[in-house]
Design an enzyme around this catalytic site. Structure first.
Site, PDB file in Angstrom:
ATOM      1  N   CYS A 163       0.561  -1.098   0.049  1.00 40.92           N
ATOM      2  CA  CYS A 163      -0.241   0.143  -0.113  1.00 40.92           C
ATOM      3  C   CYS A 163       0.953   1.476  -0.038  1.00 40.92           C
ATOM      4  CB  CYS A 163      -0.826  -0.113   1.020  1.00 40.92           C
ATOM      5  SG  CYS A 163      -1.957  -1.284   1.143  1.00 40.92           S
ATOM      6  N   HIS A 303      -3.880   7.368   6.437  1.00 36.79           N
ATOM      7  CA  HIS A 303      -3.689   6.099   5.783  1.00 36.79           C
ATOM      8  C   HIS A 303      -5.001   5.774   6.401  1.00 36.79           C
ATOM      9  CE1 HIS A 303      -1.684   2.296   3.559  1.00 36.79           C
ATOM     10  NE2 HIS A 303      -2.519   2.212   4.858  1.00 36.79           N
ATOM     11  N   GLU A 314      -2.365   4.754  14.035  1.00 36.52           N
ATOM     12  CA  GLU A 314      -2.033   5.724  13.113  1.00 36.52           C
ATOM     13  C   GLU A 314      -2.336   7.422  14.130  1.00 36.52           C
ATOM     14  OE1 GLU A 314      -2.201   7.839   8.890  1.00 36.52           O
ATOM     15  OE2 GLU A 314      -3.712   6.661   9.346  1.00 36.52           O
ATOM     16  N   LYS A 335     -10.056   7.585   1.900  1.00 36.67           N
ATOM     17  CA  LYS A 335     -10.622   5.733   1.483  1.00 36.67           C
ATOM     18  C   LYS A 335     -12.158   5.602   2.200  1.00 36.67           C
ATOM     19  CE  LYS A 335      -5.813   3.753   2.138  1.00 36.67           C
ATOM     20  NZ  LYS A 335      -5.194   5.039   2.632  1.00 36.67           N
ATOM     21  N   HIS A 340      -9.254   1.317  -0.399  1.00 41.93           N
ATOM     22  CA  HIS A 340      -9.085   1.449  -0.386  1.00 41.93           C
ATOM     23  C   HIS A 340      -8.306   0.441  -1.324  1.00 41.93           C
ATOM     24  CE1 HIS A 340      -4.461   0.778   1.267  1.00 41.93           C
ATOM     25  NE2 HIS A 340      -4.556   0.144   2.423  1.00 41.93           N
ATOM     26  N   PHE A 399       1.782  -3.752   3.814  1.00 36.33           N
ATOM     27  CA  PHE A 399       2.429  -4.627   4.579  1.00 36.33           C
ATOM     28  C   PHE A 399       3.475  -5.342   4.077  1.00 36.33           C
ATOM     29  CE2 PHE A 399      -2.376  -7.657   4.127  1.00 36.33           C
ATOM     30  CZ  PHE A 399      -3.042  -6.650   5.217  1.00 36.33           C
TER      31      PHE A 399
END
Length: 415
Positions: A163, A303, A314, A335, A340, A399
């Site tokens: 991502c 994010h 976050e 998002k 996403h 990830f």
């Protein structure tokens, strides 16, 4: 002295708009692009919803033969790049194309092509596999196609970091121009992984929302009742230029690329480091690289995936970096509207940050209904807010523990 880097063009194709004007109109209006999956039968899937690109017809952009030979992720990247180059006003006939590069990544690449050809292998044998299979699937091919279409002969490759992919692509583009290795870089990311294996794989990880009865309300970053992310698709491409090159051709400068922060969690395959430790270091590096004071950051495009762990960590990271000023920062996760976009998220959300600066408007985090005590900052709930923005930070975390933060600031014509 390193070269200043500015943004002069942008292009996007997303679940809430097929170009920049449509995209911004959708975001500013708080419109969700999430709906029921139409690409395949989801009756046996736990998740039946996603942010599909709707209203897109490949034959509006490519001839029929070309469209068949391009995976959707490559199509999206090419279409967004065309818009970005046009938006920038670049006259390529007057440019040294050896000094223009393309860095466009994809977290997954041509998953649909892989599934199609794998099915042929199983049902019809290896002789039925398309000779175009490999170049349809590989993640670098979007960058290759953009380079070939526009005859751009500078640095040309892809980044792949889940991502954080297009955050890294943009960052490496910035560094390439700062070093003087190119005058212009076309960069960003693209993704098209709403496929049986894409949804099935993330379902097996229990990463996706299963709020199938309420698609438009399923992506709810920072809300107490969030239950996973919603997959989206599309592309976000920006044109980076050295300041000197942009001024020389009287380009429309949209914003200045101010700073970068790249770090690794070195912690877990999928979970963020406790307290967002890796994100803390990335954001600090980003604002320090930009020469910004923490209190000069007015907006963070988070994010904000709508997963329990990401949003909590976050939030903790933002507090650790900005201290008391964290409560004054307008934060949003777009998002909530787009889903996403995986490897395309960084490019698309950098574009959001630039549009927010240009329009003096913070796009909302929609579906924010029930506050989470562990997520207690200003997430711009449900409705866009007018606000002057001096500088913004765009966060992307992937990830594997990949963290990429980019800061942009309002362009000021000074030296």
């Amino acid at each position: 002295m390193r070269n200043r880097v500015v943004i002069t063009g942008m292009g996007a194709i997303t679940p809430v708009g097929l170009n920049i004007p449509e995209f911004w109109d959708g975001l500013a209006g708080g419109r969700s692009g999430i709906g029921e999956i139409t690409r395949f039968d989801t009756s046996e899937y736990a998740t039946k919803i996603a942010g599909e690109v709707t209203g897109y017809n490949p034959e509006d952009h490519f001839d029929r033969r070309e469209a068949r030979r391009l995976d959707s992720f490559a199509q999206y990247a090419i279409v967004a790049a065309r818009e970005a180059i046009k938006h920038s006003g670049l006259d390529l006939e007057k440019e040294d194309r050896n000094r223009i590069g393309v860095i466009v990544g994809s977290g997954i690449g041509g998953m649909s092509s892989f599934e199609t050809e794998m099915t042929k292998l199983i049902t019809q044998g290896p002789r039925r596999i398309s000779p175009f299979f490999i170049p349809q699937m590989i993640s670098d091919i979007a960058a290759g196609h953009i380079s070939m279409e526009f005859n751009l002969k500078g640095p040309n490759y892809a980044t792949v970091s889940a991502c954080a992919t297009s955050g890294h692509a943009v960052g490496v583009g910035v560094q390439t121009i700062q070093r003087g290795d190119a005058d212009v870089i076309v960069c960003g990311g693209s993704e098209a992984a709403i496929t049986p294996m894409g949804i099935g794989g993330f379902n097996s990880m229990k990463a996706l929302s299963t709020n199938n009865d309420n698609p438009a309300g399923a992506s709810r970053p920072f809300d107490l009742n969030r239950d996973g992310f919603v997959m989206g698709e599309g592309a976000g491409i920006v044109i980076l230029e050295s300041y000197e090159h942009a001024v020389k051709r009287n380009a429309p400068i949209l914003a200045e690329l101010a700073g970068l922060g790249f770090t690794a969690d070195a912690y877990h395959l999928t979970a963020p480091a406790p307290g967002g430790e890796g994100a803390v270091r990335a954001m600090r590096a980003c604002i320090e690289d930009a020469g910004l004071k923490p209190e000069e950051v007015d907006y963070i495009n988070a994010h904000g995936t709508s997963t329990p762990y990401n949003d909590k960590n976050e939030t903790a990271a933002i507090k650790a970096v900005f201290g008391e000023h964290a409560e004054n920062i307008a934060i949003s996760s777009t998002k909530s509207m787009t889903g996403h976009l995986l490897g395309a998220a960084g490019g698309v959300e950098l574009i959001v940050s630039v549009l927010a600066i240009i329009n003096s408007k913070i796009p909302p985090t929609i579906n924010y209904e029930t506050p989470d005590p562990e997520c207690d900052l200003n997430y711009t709930p449900n409705t866009a807010v007018d606000r002057e923005i001096r500088a913004a930070v765009s966060n992307t975390f992937g990830f594997g523990g990949h963290n990429a933060c980019i800061s942009v600031k309002r362009f000021e014509n000074n030296t």
